[in-house]
Motif scaffolding. Sequence first.
Motif, short mmCIF file in Angstrom:
data_model
loop_
_atom_site.label_atom_id
_atom_site.label_comp_id
_atom_site.label_asym_id
_atom_site.label_seq_id
_atom_site.Cartn_x
_atom_site.Cartn_y
_atom_site.Cartn_z
N ALA A 338 -7.85 -3.52 8.35
CA ALA A 338 -6.63 -2.90 9.44
C ALA A 338 -5.26 -3.97 8.45
O ALA A 338 -5.09 -5.20 8.07
N MET A 339 -4.19 -2.50 8.71
CA MET A 339 -2.84 -2.78 7.42
C MET A 339 -1.82 -2.45 8.91
O MET A 339 -2.20 -1.26 9.42
N LEU A 340 -0.81 -3.77 8.90
CA LEU A 340 0.28 -3.43 10.09
C LEU A 340 1.64 -2.98 9.19
O LEU A 340 1.83 -4.91 8.55
N PHE A 341 2.31 -2.62 8.71
CA PHE A 341 3.83 -3.23 8.17
C PHE A 341 5.25 -2.63 8.05
O PHE A 341 4.83 -1.05 9.02
N PRO A 342 6.12 -2.70 8.43
CA PRO A 342 7.15 -2.41 8.87
C PRO A 342 7.92 -2.03 7.79
O PRO A 342 8.07 -2.02 6.40
N GLY A 343 9.67 -1.00 8.25
CA GLY A 343 10.95 -0.81 7.24
C GLY A 343 10.27 0.35 6.35
O GLY A 343 11.01 -0.26 4.74
N ILE A 344 9.27 1.22 6.68
CA ILE A 344 8.96 1.70 6.05
C ILE A 344 9.09 3.80 6.73
O ILE A 344 8.92 3.46 7.58
N ASP A 345 9.23 4.54 5.49
CA ASP A 345 9.35 5.31 6.49
C ASP A 345 7.65 6.56 6.20
O ASP A 345 8.07 5.92 5.38
N GLU A 346 7.58 7.69 6.67
CA GLU A 346 6.27 8.17 6.50
C GLU A 346 6.24 8.88 4.80
O GLU A 346 4.97 8.22 4.60
N ASP A 347 6.89 9.45 3.93
CA ASP A 347 7.11 9.68 2.65
C ASP A 347 6.71 8.27 1.73
O ASP A 347 5.90 8.40 1.24
N GLN A 348 7.18 7.31 1.89
CA GLN A 348 6.97 5.93 1.67
C GLN A 348 5.65 5.25 1.63
O GLN A 348 4.95 4.95 1.16
N LEU A 349 5.64 5.31 3.00
CA LEU A 349 3.45 4.92 3.28
C LEU A 349 2.79 6.51 3.06
O LEU A 349 2.20 5.32 2.86
N TYR A 350 3.16 7.40 2.92
CA TYR A 350 1.90 8.25 2.31
C TYR A 350 1.77 7.73 1.27
O TYR A 350 0.78 7.82 0.48
N ASN A 351 3.50 7.87 0.05
CA ASN A 351 2.91 7.47 -1.02
C ASN A 351 2.22 5.94 -1.47
O ASN A 351 1.22 5.51 -2.65
N LYS A 352 2.58 5.06 -0.63
CA LYS A 352 2.24 3.51 -0.94
C LYS A 352 0.75 3.67 -0.79
O LYS A 352 -0.25 3.15 -1.93
N LEU A 353 0.20 3.91 0.25
CA LEU A 353 -1.13 4.15 0.74
C LEU A 353 -2.12 5.44 -0.05
O LEU A 353 -3.05 4.79 -0.83
N ASP A 354 -1.44 6.01 -0.61
CA ASP A 354 -2.19 6.94 -1.84
C ASP A 354 -2.26 6.62 -3.15
O ASP A 354 -3.17 6.78 -3.61
N ASP A 355 -1.61 5.47 -3.74
CA ASP A 355 -1.59 5.06 -4.90
C ASP A 355 -3.02 4.10 -5.25
O ASP A 355 -3.39 3.93 -5.64
N LEU A 356 -2.25 3.61 -3.58
CA LEU A 356 -4.04 2.18 -3.28
C LEU A 356 -4.96 2.76 -3.69
O LEU A 356 -6.50 2.97 -3.92
N ARG A 357 -5.19 4.82 -2.64
CA ARG A 357 -6.09 4.84 -2.77
C ARG A 357 -7.23 5.41 -3.91
O ARG A 357 -7.99 5.54 -4.71
N ARG A 358 -5.57 5.90 -4.89
CA ARG A 358 -5.82 7.07 -5.80
C ARG A 358 -6.33 6.12 -7.51
O ARG A 358 -6.77 5.52 -8.21
N GLU A 359 -5.95 4.24 -7.22
CA GLU A 359 -6.19 3.75 -7.73
C GLU A 359 -7.64 3.21 -7.76
O GLU A 359 -8.24 3.09 -9.42
N ILE A 360 -8.21 3.39 -6.78
CA ILE A 360 -9.61 2.85 -6.62
C ILE A 360 -10.64 3.68 -6.80
O ILE A 360 -11.51 3.71 -6.97
N ALA A 361 -10.04 4.87 -6.98
CA ALA A 361 -10.69 6.15 -6.61
C ALA A 361 -11.29 5.80 -8.13
O ALA A 361 -12.54 6.80 -8.79
N VAL A 362 -10.52 6.21 -9.53
CA VAL A 362 -10.78 5.99 -10.44
C VAL A 362 -11.37 4.14 -11.10
O VAL A 362 -11.56 4.32 -12.31
N ALA A 363 -11.46 3.26 -10.40
CA ALA A 363 -11.83 2.20 -10.70
C ALA A 363 -13.49 2.30 -10.89
O ALA A 363 -14.26 3.17 -10.17
#
Length: 417
Positions: A338-363
């Motif tokens: 689980a993760m809880l983080f403040p001060g971020i809008d929905e687009d930034q949030l999606y991009n941040k999490l999707d960057d994490l997802r994509r990096e893991i997917a190719v590792a």
Amino acid sequence: MSKNLLVVEDSKPIASVIKQIAESLKYEVTVATSLAEVEQILQGDQQFFAATIDYSLPDADDGEAIQCVLSHGIPGVVLTGKMDEPTRQKILAQPVIDYIPKENSQAFLYLKRILHWQLTNSQNGILVVDDSASARNHIVELLKRRNFSVYVADNGKSALELLKQQKNIKLIITDLEMPTMDGIELTNEVRKIYNRDQLAIIGISGASNGIHSARFIKNGADDFLRKPFCPEEFYCRITQNIENLSNIEQIQKAANTDYLTDLPNRRSFFQAGEQHIAKYRDKQVPYALAVLDIDFFKKVNDTYGHEAGDHILKVMALYLRKHMRGSLMARLGGEEFAMLFPGIDEDQLYNKLDDLRREIAVAQIAYEDNHIPFTISIGVNFNGEGTLAQQLNQADVALYSAKENGRNQVAIVGGEE
């Protein structure tokens, strides 16, 4: 970084035991078996953090090595087979860290404690509060031999101000009789801010009235010393109180930390998360709560073994630390995080999490002779309502949606419609 320890000991078996103890604590050890050898070593360029000093050497049977080592500014622990009072007084008259009688195996256990604390005491701040400059200076000098970080105040009010400024203070040593605010009042005020699990207090007094020790303890102190005190007793009480705090800290960490990933555990996440969310709401700060699950984790365990699965969980924690800095993270259990983080809008949030997802997917995670692929699904509750548990349930709904839609993706509930 390792520290250099000088071991002055003519007995090879004892020197070997001390060397093993010191090396287990990551000291670099140099052994000297005579005063002549000590003098030769100290003429060189090597700098020593501390020393253990045998009282009697073949060419110095009356403690001459002690003065030799101390004169080079090296803190020393004296080991002695002599137990008579004149020898004890002679040792204590010098600015040694401590002395240890060579009576039995307990001596070496005590030595290990001293060497350990000599390495770590600098992390522990001690506040000395006394209106007598001479009394303060005496205590400060004793504490600095043990490598503590030391702060001083001449009354209770000044002590409270210092306590606000210096967050590493773990122990207060306070005199009773002081102007402005005495030791009992100070103890009372400190206990309104810090409980016994967070900070220890030792009261001191030169008054002959025995009631003062009870007054200190009843008002929140942990210990008491009567002036003038013996340095040995002083060190024993200081060490005991610092060790108690350290033990409590370790127990609390074990209770709140996931043993495998070293992330906060579910219990800790719920406790801290509720407090964080309350602050975000008060300050009208946007926040998001995300639940992450490793896809087909059972297949990883079945194919590569449970140790490989544990390795993947540890790697997952490393990815979270890399991508989710500034967020409260936890392993909720199994393969769920689980993760809880403040001060971020929905687009930034999606991009941040999707960057994490994509990096893991190719590792391809290396483990023994294998390269293990894995993917993650993430469910997010953006600016949710209700308790943390209720918001986690909503994030789980989003996670279920991500799983149902093919896994390896981010799904968000809440936010702008």
